[in-house]
Write a protein that holds these residues in place. Sequence first.
Motif, mmCIF file in Angstrom:
data_model
loop_
_atom_site.group_PDB
_atom_site.id
_atom_site.type_symbol
_atom_site.label_atom_id
_atom_site.label_comp_id
_atom_site.label_asym_id
_atom_site.label_seq_id
_atom_site.Cartn_x
_atom_site.Cartn_y
_atom_site.Cartn_z
ATOM 1 N N LYS A 17 -0.558 8.908 17.792
ATOM 2 C CA LYS A 17 0.175 9.384 16.622
ATOM 3 C C LYS A 17 -0.388 10.730 16.168
ATOM 4 N N PRO A 18 0.479 11.679 15.839
ATOM 5 C CA PRO A 18 0.009 12.963 15.292
ATOM 6 C C PRO A 18 -0.604 12.776 13.900
ATOM 7 N N ASP A 19 -1.283 13.787 13.426
ATOM 8 C CA ASP A 19 -1.818 13.746 12.059
ATOM 9 C C ASP A 19 -0.664 13.721 11.062
ATOM 10 N N ILE A 20 -0.868 12.967 9.993
ATOM 11 C CA ILE A 20 0.172 12.815 8.971
ATOM 12 C C ILE A 20 -0.287 13.546 7.719
ATOM 13 N N GLY A 21 0.442 14.599 7.361
ATOM 14 C CA GLY A 21 0.054 15.414 6.224
ATOM 15 C C GLY A 21 0.367 14.779 4.887
ATOM 16 N N ASN A 22 1.469 14.066 4.798
ATOM 17 C CA ASN A 22 1.890 13.458 3.540
ATOM 18 C C ASN A 22 0.990 12.272 3.194
ATOM 19 N N ALA A 23 0.435 12.290 1.975
ATOM 20 C CA ALA A 23 -0.527 11.266 1.578
ATOM 21 C C ALA A 23 0.104 9.879 1.506
ATOM 22 N N ILE A 24 1.339 9.831 0.968
ATOM 23 C CA ILE A 24 2.012 8.532 0.831
ATOM 24 C C ILE A 24 2.294 7.929 2.197
ATOM 25 N N PHE A 25 2.857 8.728 3.091
ATOM 26 C CA PHE A 25 3.147 8.234 4.434
ATOM 27 C C PHE A 25 1.852 7.905 5.182
ATOM 28 N N GLY A 26 0.827 8.733 4.955
ATOM 29 C CA GLY A 26 -0.448 8.495 5.603
ATOM 30 C C GLY A 26 -1.047 7.157 5.185
ATOM 31 N N TYR A 27 -0.954 6.848 3.883
ATOM 32 C CA TYR A 27 -1.450 5.560 3.390
ATOM 33 C C TYR A 27 -0.634 4.416 3.968
ATOM 34 N N SER A 28 0.677 4.633 4.085
ATOM 35 C CA SER A 28 1.555 3.599 4.640
ATOM 36 C C SER A 28 1.180 3.270 6.078
ATOM 37 N N PHE A 29 0.841 4.313 6.844
ATOM 38 C CA PHE A 29 0.441 4.075 8.229
ATOM 39 C C PHE A 29 -0.912 3.378 8.309
ATOM 40 N N GLN A 30 -1.784 3.629 7.326
ATOM 41 C CA GLN A 30 -3.061 2.921 7.280
ATOM 42 C C GLN A 30 -2.842 1.432 7.018
ATOM 43 N N VAL A 31 -1.908 1.150 6.094
ATOM 44 C CA VAL A 31 -1.564 -0.249 5.821
ATOM 45 C C VAL A 31 -0.987 -0.896 7.076
ATOM 46 N N LEU A 32 -0.103 -0.166 7.761
ATOM 47 C CA LEU A 32 0.510 -0.676 8.974
ATOM 48 C C LEU A 32 -0.542 -0.973 10.033
ATOM 49 N N LYS A 33 -1.548 -0.130 10.110
ATOM 50 C CA LYS A 33 -2.598 -0.307 11.120
ATOM 51 C C LYS A 33 -3.348 -1.614 10.931
ATOM 52 N N THR A 34 -3.510 -2.022 9.673
ATOM 53 C CA THR A 34 -4.223 -3.269 9.392
ATOM 54 C C THR A 34 -3.344 -4.503 9.615
ATOM 55 N N LEU A 35 -2.014 -4.310 9.505
ATOM 56 C CA LEU A 35 -1.097 -5.444 9.611
ATOM 57 C C LEU A 35 -0.523 -5.626 11.005
#
Length: 465
Positions: A132-150
């Motif tokens: 996955k490329p780097d995600i600049g948007n903080a909201i989307f970035g946090y969402s992908f972090q949540v997704l990574k754990t789930l």
Amino acid sequence: MDDEIFGCTSLLLIKPNHVQESEMDEKRIKSKDKLYALLICAVAFTIIYNTAAWYISTLENISSFVFSFEKYIPFVPWTIIPYLSSGTLFCLVFLLCYDKKQLKLLTQRMLFVTVIAGICFVLFPLRFSLQKPDIGNAIFGYSFQVLKTLDSPFNQSPSLHIAYAFIFWTIFRNFNQKLRLFSMIWLIALGISTLTTYQHHFIDIITGIILAHISFIVFPDQKNNFRYRNFQVANFYFLSGWIIFSISLFLNQFFGRVWLLLLWPALVMLLTGYHYQKNAVHFLKDKNGNIPVWKKIFYAPYQLIYYICWKWLRKNKAPIEIMQKIYISSRLSTADVQQIEINENTFVYDLSAELEETSLIKERSKYYSVPFLDIGTFDVEETKKLVHQITENYQQLPGNGKILIHCTMGFTRSSSMGTLVIKNILSLPLDQTITHMKSVNKNAIIHSYAEDFLKYFTYYEQRNF
């Protein structure tokens, strides 16, 4: 896609109030039933998904399967929103069921795809391979972090996001027009997001679609109800279309682009499934029973299958006289026509929607094209008109006249229509007419859905007499 009721004429049976209320009580669904079904499916998903993910994580050298065109799929961060909504829809879909039958069917399908997917995860372990490329948007970035754990990087094929989305649609399609359109667009976005969030490869999408349609076939909606018959047949066409589509992509991947030609029959199968859903009896033939050249070319794979089946598998090659001057048969070849004298006083009713009539019959007889889809439903109003027309022509037949009713194979459509014609002319009870039909036509096949239609049609006629 699964069932969507078309505009077949329906009739509400009038019953005493206490009977209606009793049936409504049996069908009425309680909130605790919905929550119980949701809990069962949620627990099953959690256990199966996490157990499979744990097992695969203990393996070494887990492979990936990537089609060559996937390198062109862009990473779109905002599509994490529809992707994550799958969990919410998972819960919502149970709460939207309106009766016990629908809830039971939903639960069966959800458990089925979950269990089968879990088995596939373990037997054919795959992992996602793109970074996955780097995600600049903080909201989307946090969402992908949540997704990574789930979400697990291992449980790939078939995609449960896709399989569930197709099952969700069987409930959401009952919304009003605007909400239905919105939910359809949202589910499409959810499906696309499995690729654009870099969570799944394309093979996961195809296998997820195939798994969903297998669940529709294994657990059909109202199996013996003739009104639902077209959708059950449509699911077989959809399944075959997606399987041929998959085979085409696999062969193209390993053996060259020539195998992309298989996308043609795949598209034909998918479109045929759509026509069945819409009960489009004239999707090939026009009102005169002719098939335009462009349709003959485009639907050639479909017609070729039917021609082969007609050539080698049909039974009633010689017309069978089911009552005086009324015959039923399969589609007759030019040679078969010689076995029955065809003249200007011969009425031929062609029920086939797949193949054109033999030209010799069109030239010599009074030909009528009244197509019904093979092993599909019968439209009540069209059947009523046809039965009455055949009856009127029969009553006015000259001495050398006769009536021939045929479909392609001579098994179900001609037998069912012949049964109704005999019943209408001789005023026999339905059971006695069916018995007579099966005795004179040993190859008659009246499936449970067709018998359901015959009973319904009989009641309909009596009530509107």
